[in-house]
Design a protein around this motif. Structure first.
Motif: not given
Length: 155
Positions: A127-153
């Protein structure tokens, strides 16, 4: 201000209707907390692997407060990590990064009481996802200068 590691998965980078300005999280903090989540999952998996009875319960093969607190936390991660941080589903058949933790989680979900908790928590996050609560975080994760993904960690 201070935020626990789980906050990295849902606290916005700027004020939104779901996140007050005082609780917002910047990218370096979010990346550090996602790395900490990976570190703690790795520790928990190794700890569970030491006790072959962990599928019956985290402490001495019996249900305890550990199971009742970790189970909802893992549901949260099960939902958020693949959908927001593009991790594979490590809890349900993706890469075998956390085999003991996966075995415990699968065993717990097979219990009717835990399955009911799973359905309730999962539905809340959908429900929270459908409301858009995590969209701003998804935008942050586009920045590949940080380690977000499991393979990077893992590296």
């Amino acid at each position: 201000g201070f935020s626990h590691s789980q906050g990295a998965m849902y606290l916005a980078p700027y004020e939104t209707k779901w996140c007050a300005a005082v609780r917002c999280m910047d990218r370096p903090t979010r990346a550090a907390k996602i790395a900490e989540i990976y570190k703690q999952l790795t520790w928990l998996d190794a700890t569970l692997a030491e006790d072959g009875r962990s599928v019956d319960g985290m402490v001495n093969g019996e249900l305890s407060l550990a199971d009742f607190t970790w189970f909802p936390t893992i549901i949260f991660m099960e939902y958020m990590l693949p959908r927001v941080f593009d991790w594979p589903d490590v809890f349900n058949g993706g890469p075998d990064d956390f085999p003991a933790l996966r075995a415990w989680f699968t065993a717990m979900k097979s219990r009717p009481e835990f399955a009911s908790v799973h359905a309730d928590i999962w539905g809340f996050w959908v429900g929270k996802d459908e409301e858009g609560q995590f969209d701003s975080i998804r935008d942050e994760v586009e920045d590949q200068s940080f380690k977000w993904h499991l393979d990077q960690l893992r590296a």
